[in-house]
Design an enzyme around this catalytic site. Structure first.
Site, PDB file in Angstrom:
ATOM      1  N   GLU A  65      33.516  75.973  33.690  1.00 38.77           N
ATOM      2  CA  GLU A  65      32.398  75.405  32.941  1.00 38.77           C
ATOM      3  C   GLU A  65      31.810  76.402  31.958  1.00 38.77           C
ATOM      4  O   GLU A  65      31.719  77.593  32.264  1.00 38.77           O
ATOM      5  CB  GLU A  65      31.331  75.031  33.976  1.00 38.77           C
ATOM      6  N   TYR A  69      27.846  71.580  26.022  1.00 40.94           N
ATOM      7  CA  TYR A  69      28.379  71.735  27.372  1.00 40.94           C
ATOM      8  C   TYR A  69      29.862  71.377  27.367  1.00 40.94           C
ATOM      9  O   TYR A  69      30.261  70.352  26.773  1.00 40.94           O
ATOM     10  CB  TYR A  69      27.641  70.796  28.347  1.00 40.94           C
TER      11      TYR A  69
END
Ligand code: GDP
Ligand code: MN
Length: 382
Positions: A189, A101
């Site tokens: 993101e 991530y």
């Protein structure tokens, strides 16, 4: 403005972040054609603004033409958490060994951007933050200096990213931060940033949310706006110049001021109802604005009742009342019951003017909200 995955991916790719080859498709035939061109296996992904598409059945892998057709047919037109899927991204599937991530967002408490890296990619990062906060490494960035190269290296190191990919992940994070800053984004993101069996990293998903008020500085991103609307209601709101957010309850809400609308939302929730939307018509209350607002709210098939929360200030209550009357009188029929709470300057005069054959009026917001919730319950039970 929340970009679709395919839009965000094109921005990321242009900035040099590795992404899989992909093509947008709106029909099954287009999807199959794209899959043939890219080569199997492919991932076929619903382009709607909901998280967790994978779990909800909005992402399928296909090994050949037959499977691609089946997957595209299943996903196109499906209802994904209340949204109808009208396009899919067909993308070369990634042969991955790990999911990471990488994200950048605004930490309002700190008054700074925060970069985040985690080995626990591919799952809902909010859940990771709650259950295992230490699994996410964070580094704040001072807006006066921007991201120092050592800060990107540090957060990657703190996240225990394997050495083989740490420099690639650092590079992706540096680019992502630069994009976040350059595009006036609120969130950028990549989840997951996949590690391939060859030891490369690839952005398998992409999120980019850009501040609406900064869009005028980004003509290139503005071009995405038309396609970024999730539905006709959002497009309509933008045309009318309203601040509008679609929610999924059945109590339509209209107010003159963001704070008033928020309060109404909270009270509807407090009294056990479900708000259908946030709609701020702003200052003034010309009949045309009220008509447009009603048009918006009544266009939402979920709406069973509408509550107006109006506070007379510079725009006096009697003017607002006239606006509401004119708007309602211009409609051939009022499809669902309308409740008006009118307070502030000239509220008494306003309530006297309001055509009570067309609307219900209440003096307090509590009463208005409860009345609306009762209306909604009656409509639902009909
Ligand atoms: P989201 O569920 O809406 O966040 O969509 P993602 O693009 O993040 O995909 C969800 C999950 O699908 C990933 O975390 C993977 O575990 C799984 N997946 C499996 N194979 C692939 C692939 O080749 N490409 C992509 N994008 N996802 C894959
Ligand atoms: Mn994702």
């Amino acid at each position: 403005m929340r970009l679709h995955e395919y839009q965000a991916k094109s921005v990321f790719a242009d900035a040099g972040i590795p992404t899989p080859p992909s093509t947008l498709a709106t029909t099954v035939d287009e999807a199959v054609e794209a899959a043939e061109e890219i080569g199997y296996p492919v991932a076929i992904k619903a382009q709607v603004h909901v998280g967790g598409r994978g779990k909800a059945g909005g992402i399928k892998l296909a090994e050949d033409g037959g499977e691609a057709r089946e997957a595209a047919d299943a996903i196109l037109g499906m209802d994904l958490k209340g949204y109808t899927v009208d396009s899919v991204l067909v993308e070369g599937a990634v042969d991955f060994v790990d999911e990471l991530y990488v994200g950048v967002t605004m930490d309002r408490g700190a008054g700074k951007a925060v970069t985040m890296v985690s080995r626990k990619g591919g799952v809902d990062i909010e859940a990771v933050a709650e259950e295992d906060p230490d699994a996410i490494a964070r580094e704040h960035i001072d807006p006066a200096f921007g991201q120092h190269p050592f800060q990107a290296r540090k957060v990657v190191y703190d996240a225990d990213i394997p050495g083989e990919v740490s420099s690639d992940v650092t590079k992706v994070l540096s680019t992502l931060y630069r994009l976040w800053e350059d595009t006036d984004a609120s969130d950028a993101e990549i989840n997951p940033l996949m590690v391939t069996s060859d030891g490369d990293v690839v952005a398998a998903d992409a999120v980019l949310n850009v501040d609406d008020d900064a869009l005028f500085r980004h003509p290139d991103l503005e071009a995405f706006e038309e396609e970024s609307f999730e539905d006709d209601l959002e497009r309509k709101a933008s045309e009318y110049g309203f601040d509008y957010v679609r929610l999924h309850g059945n109590v339509g809400i209209i107010g003159n001021g963001a704070g008033l609308v928020m309060t109404t939302l909270d009270l509807v929730d407090y009294f056990g109802g479900e708000p259908a939307n946030f709609l701020d018509i702003g200052g003034g209350a010309k009949a045309e604005r009220v008509t447009n607002a009603l048009d918006m709210v009544f266009s939402d098939p979920n709406v069973d009742t509408v509550v107006f929360n109006i506070f007379g200030g510079i725009t006096r209550g009697d003017e607002v009342a006239k606006g509401i009357n004119e708007a309602l009188e211009s409609l051939e029929e009022i499809p669902k019951p309308v409740v008006v709470r009118l307070a502030g300057t000239n509220a008494t005069e306003g309530r006297e003017i309001l055509n009570t054959e067309l609307v219900q009026t209440e003096e307090t917001l509590e009463d208005a909200v409860q009345r609306a919730i009762e209306n909604a319950a009656e409509v639902t039970n009909e």
